[in-house]
Design a protein around this motif. Structure first.
Motif, PDB file in Angstrom:
ATOM      1  N   LEU A   1       0.875  -1.182   0.114  1.00 27.36           N
ATOM      2  CA  LEU A   1       0.025   0.059   0.103  1.00 27.36           C
ATOM      3  C   LEU A   1       0.922   1.357  -0.050  1.00 27.36           C
ATOM      4  O   LEU A   1       0.324   2.244   0.446  1.00 27.36           O
ATOM      5  CB  LEU A   1      -0.959  -0.018   1.232  1.00 27.36           C
ATOM      6  N   SER A   2       2.093   1.100  -0.513  1.00 32.71           N
ATOM      7  CA  SER A   2       3.093   2.367  -0.220  1.00 32.71           C
ATOM      8  C   SER A   2       2.516   3.540  -1.067  1.00 32.71           C
ATOM      9  O   SER A   2       2.950   4.650  -1.035  1.00 32.71           O
ATOM     10  CB  SER A   2       4.265   1.869  -0.632  1.00 32.71           C
ATOM     11  N   ALA A   3       1.779   3.221  -2.242  1.00 33.83           N
ATOM     12  CA  ALA A   3       1.213   4.214  -3.115  1.00 33.83           C
ATOM     13  C   ALA A   3      -0.202   4.956  -2.590  1.00 33.83           C
ATOM     14  O   ALA A   3      -0.487   6.089  -3.122  1.00 33.83           O
ATOM     15  CB  ALA A   3       1.114   3.676  -4.593  1.00 33.83           C
ATOM     16  N   VAL A   4      -0.653   4.429  -1.597  1.00 28.53           N
ATOM     17  CA  VAL A   4      -1.769   4.930  -1.156  1.00 28.53           C
ATOM     18  C   VAL A   4      -1.469   5.873   0.094  1.00 28.53           C
ATOM     19  O   VAL A   4      -0.528   5.801   0.844  1.00 28.53           O
ATOM     20  CB  VAL A   4      -2.577   3.646  -0.396  1.00 28.53           C
ATOM     21  N   ASN A   5      -2.284   6.954   0.281  1.00 26.06           N
ATOM     22  CA  ASN A   5      -2.174   7.933   0.904  1.00 26.06           C
ATOM     23  C   ASN A   5      -2.362   7.478   2.399  1.00 26.06           C
ATOM     24  O   ASN A   5      -3.210   6.791   2.708  1.00 26.06           O
ATOM     25  CB  ASN A   5      -3.177   8.944   0.678  1.00 26.06           C
ATOM     26  N   HIS A   6      -1.282   7.901   3.268  1.00 32.11           N
ATOM     27  CA  HIS A   6      -1.510   7.555   4.584  1.00 32.11           C
ATOM     28  C   HIS A   6      -2.770   7.973   5.411  1.00 32.11           C
ATOM     29  O   HIS A   6      -3.213   7.242   6.263  1.00 32.11           O
ATOM     30  CB  HIS A   6      -0.203   8.176   5.412  1.00 32.11           C
ATOM     31  N   GLU A   7      -3.241   8.924   5.118  1.00 35.32           N
ATOM     32  CA  GLU A   7      -4.551   9.467   5.515  1.00 35.32           C
ATOM     33  C   GLU A   7      -5.540   8.437   5.423  1.00 35.32           C
ATOM     34  O   GLU A   7      -6.450   7.973   6.164  1.00 35.32           O
ATOM     35  CB  GLU A   7      -5.065  10.711   4.891  1.00 35.32           C
ATOM     36  N   VAL A   8      -5.707   7.566   4.343  1.00 36.20           N
ATOM     37  CA  VAL A   8      -6.823   6.702   4.109  1.00 36.20           C
ATOM     38  C   VAL A   8      -6.418   5.609   4.722  1.00 36.20           C
ATOM     39  O   VAL A   8      -7.150   4.693   5.502  1.00 36.20           O
ATOM     40  CB  VAL A   8      -6.713   6.342   2.528  1.00 36.20           C
ATOM     41  N   ILE A   9      -4.989   5.098   5.098  1.00 32.26           N
ATOM     42  CA  ILE A   9      -4.718   3.907   5.830  1.00 32.26           C
ATOM     43  C   ILE A   9      -5.004   4.251   7.405  1.00 32.26           C
ATOM     44  O   ILE A   9      -5.746   3.314   8.110  1.00 32.26           O
ATOM     45  CB  ILE A   9      -3.106   3.601   5.919  1.00 32.26           C
ATOM     46  N   TYR A  10      -4.823   5.332   7.755  1.00 34.17           N
ATOM     47  CA  TYR A  10      -4.908   5.725   9.234  1.00 34.17           C
ATOM     48  C   TYR A  10      -6.512   5.889   9.334  1.00 34.17           C
ATOM     49  O   TYR A  10      -7.100   5.511  10.585  1.00 34.17           O
ATOM     50  CB  TYR A  10      -4.344   7.135   9.632  1.00 34.17           C
ATOM     51  N   ARG A  11      -7.363   6.370   8.671  1.00 31.10           N
ATOM     52  CA  ARG A  11      -8.911   6.500   8.715  1.00 31.10           C
ATOM     53  C   ARG A  11      -9.249   5.026   8.702  1.00 31.10           C
ATOM     54  O   ARG A  11     -10.216   4.603   9.473  1.00 31.10           O
ATOM     55  CB  ARG A  11      -9.686   7.001   7.591  1.00 31.10           C
ATOM     56  N   PHE A  12      -8.856   3.987   7.870  1.00 36.15           N
ATOM     57  CA  PHE A  12      -9.203   2.680   7.925  1.00 36.15           C
ATOM     58  C   PHE A  12      -8.654   1.943   9.280  1.00 36.15           C
ATOM     59  O   PHE A  12      -9.744   1.230   9.867  1.00 36.15           O
ATOM     60  CB  PHE A  12      -8.460   1.922   6.786  1.00 36.15           C
ATOM     61  N   MET A  13      -7.666   2.480   9.783  1.00 32.60           N
ATOM     62  CA  MET A  13      -7.324   1.652  11.173  1.00 32.60           C
ATOM     63  C   MET A  13      -8.112   2.258  12.356  1.00 32.60           C
ATOM     64  O   MET A  13      -8.705   1.435  13.160  1.00 32.60           O
ATOM     65  CB  MET A  13      -5.756   2.049  11.333  1.00 32.60           C
ATOM     66  N   ASP A  14      -8.562   3.600  12.006  1.00 33.52           N
ATOM     67  CA  ASP A  14      -9.379   4.060  13.201  1.00 33.52           C
ATOM     68  C   ASP A  14     -10.910   3.339  13.079  1.00 33.52           C
ATOM     69  O   ASP A  14     -11.550   3.162  14.177  1.00 33.52           O
ATOM     70  CB  ASP A  14      -9.514   5.622  13.022  1.00 33.52           C
ATOM     71  N   LEU A  15     -11.216   3.141  11.962  1.00 36.16           N
ATOM     72  CA  LEU A  15     -12.650   2.226  11.732  1.00 36.16           C
ATOM     73  C   LEU A  15     -12.621   1.239  12.309  1.00 36.16           C
ATOM     74  O   LEU A  15     -13.702   0.460  12.992  1.00 36.16           O
ATOM     75  CB  LEU A  15     -13.128   2.322  10.512  1.00 36.16           C
ATOM     76  N   HIS A  16     -11.571   0.506  12.295  1.00 39.00           N
ATOM     77  CA  HIS A  16     -11.488  -1.084  12.638  1.00 39.00           C
ATOM     78  C   HIS A  16     -10.658  -1.018  13.905  1.00 39.00           C
ATOM     79  O   HIS A  16     -10.206  -2.399  14.208  1.00 39.00           O
ATOM     80  CB  HIS A  16     -10.689  -1.879  11.448  1.00 39.00           C
ATOM     81  N   ARG A  17     -10.269  -0.308  14.869  1.00 34.05           N
ATOM     82  CA  ARG A  17      -9.578  -0.371  15.975  1.00 34.05           C
ATOM     83  C   ARG A  17     -10.112  -1.239  16.961  1.00 34.05           C
ATOM     84  O   ARG A  17      -9.483  -1.699  17.981  1.00 34.05           O
ATOM     85  CB  ARG A  17      -9.125   1.000  16.567  1.00 34.05           C
ATOM     86  N   GLU A  18     -11.572  -1.583  16.853  1.00 38.59           N
ATOM     87  CA  GLU A  18     -12.243  -2.262  17.965  1.00 38.59           C
ATOM     88  C   GLU A  18     -11.975  -3.877  17.407  1.00 38.59           C
ATOM     89  O   GLU A  18     -12.318  -4.788  18.570  1.00 38.59           O
ATOM     90  CB  GLU A  18     -13.750  -1.831  18.028  1.00 38.59           C
ATOM     91  N   GLU A  19     -11.915  -3.857  16.382  1.00 35.46           N
ATOM     92  CA  GLU A  19     -11.776  -5.295  15.784  1.00 35.46           C
ATOM     93  C   GLU A  19     -10.501  -6.016  15.725  1.00 35.46           C
ATOM     94  O   GLU A  19     -10.182  -7.138  16.176  1.00 35.46           O
ATOM     95  CB  GLU A  19     -12.403  -5.560  14.454  1.00 35.46           C
ATOM     96  N   HIS A  20      -9.310  -5.104  15.515  1.00 36.40           N
ATOM     97  CA  HIS A  20      -7.836  -5.534  15.683  1.00 36.40           C
ATOM     98  C   HIS A  20      -6.980  -4.648  16.328  1.00 36.40           C
ATOM     99  O   HIS A  20      -7.573  -3.506  16.351  1.00 36.40           O
ATOM    100  CB  HIS A  20      -7.544  -5.535  14.187  1.00 36.40           C
ATOM    101  N   ARG A  21      -5.917  -5.083  16.647  1.00 34.76           N
ATOM    102  CA  ARG A  21      -4.772  -4.193  17.509  1.00 34.76           C
ATOM    103  C   ARG A  21      -4.296  -3.137  16.453  1.00 34.76           C
ATOM    104  O   ARG A  21      -3.915  -3.690  15.362  1.00 34.76           O
ATOM    105  CB  ARG A  21      -4.012  -5.015  18.171  1.00 34.76           C
ATOM    106  N   ILE A  22      -4.017  -2.114  16.980  1.00 33.52           N
ATOM    107  CA  ILE A  22      -3.274  -1.116  16.262  1.00 33.52           C
ATOM    108  C   ILE A  22      -2.082  -1.445  15.682  1.00 33.52           C
ATOM    109  O   ILE A  22      -1.692  -1.200  14.337  1.00 33.52           O
ATOM    110  CB  ILE A  22      -3.311   0.188  17.050  1.00 33.52           C
ATOM    111  N   ALA A  23      -1.437  -2.142  16.563  1.00 29.13           N
ATOM    112  CA  ALA A  23      -0.029  -2.705  16.211  1.00 29.13           C
ATOM    113  C   ALA A  23      -0.011  -3.636  15.052  1.00 29.13           C
ATOM    114  O   ALA A  23       0.787  -3.651  14.128  1.00 29.13           O
ATOM    115  CB  ALA A  23       0.887  -3.313  17.337  1.00 29.13           C
ATOM    116  N   THR A  24      -0.887  -4.722  15.368  1.00 28.76           N
ATOM    117  CA  THR A  24      -1.026  -5.671  14.012  1.00 28.76           C
ATOM    118  C   THR A  24      -1.577  -4.715  12.675  1.00 28.76           C
ATOM    119  O   THR A  24      -0.719  -5.300  11.692  1.00 28.76           O
ATOM    120  CB  THR A  24      -2.225  -6.655  14.426  1.00 28.76           C
TER     121      THR A  24
END
Length: 136
Positions: A20-43
């Motif tokens: 995902l290196s070509a993807v904007n980090h903003e998009v990845i961080y939003r995804f992580m924020d939406l799914h933080r209840e399901e998965h660990r941030i570190a993972t």
């Protein structure tokens, strides 16, 4: 070393290169924020190829002054657009904002209108149809 036939073996990812290196980090961080209840941030950070500290910095960082101004402009653009019954496009809204004292470019207004999903009405030209009796 012999090269593998195309499609027979996946190409290895070089170190430091994430899928995902070509993807904007903003998009990845939003995804992580939406799914933080399901998965660990570190993972998620490891799998998505970003740093944990980058996520937490994004989470606590305030909006930039440009982003704050964009939010104010979006409200103003929406009100001008609604006041003129949705007929005004970017050039006219830009002129209206300038009359109100905003220093903003037409292209920025157009970008914000796209983000809001609004656009002006296109002028339709009237074409009269003439019958043979009218022309002759």
């Amino acid at each position: 070393m012999k090269r593998a036939a195309p499609g027979s073996e996946p190409t290895p990812i070089r170190s430091g290169e994430s899928p995902l290196s070509a993807v904007n980090h903003e998009v990845i961080y939003r995804f992580m924020d939406l799914h933080r209840e399901e998965h660990r941030i570190a993972t998620m950070a490891r799998v998505l190829g970003v740093s944990r500290s980058g996520y937490y910095a994004w989470k606590t960082r305030p909006l930039s002054s440009r982003a704050q101004t964009d939010e104010l402009l979006k409200k103003e653009i929406s009100s001008v657009h609604a006041y003129h019954h949705g007929a005004y496009g970017a050039p006219r809204i830009h002129g209206e904002l300038q009359r109100q004292g905003w220093r903003v470019s037409r292209k920025r207004v157009a970008r914000l209108m796209r983000e809001l999903g609004i656009h002006g009405l296109a002028h339709r030209s009237r074409r009269t149809r003439r019958t043979l009796a009218q022309t002759g």
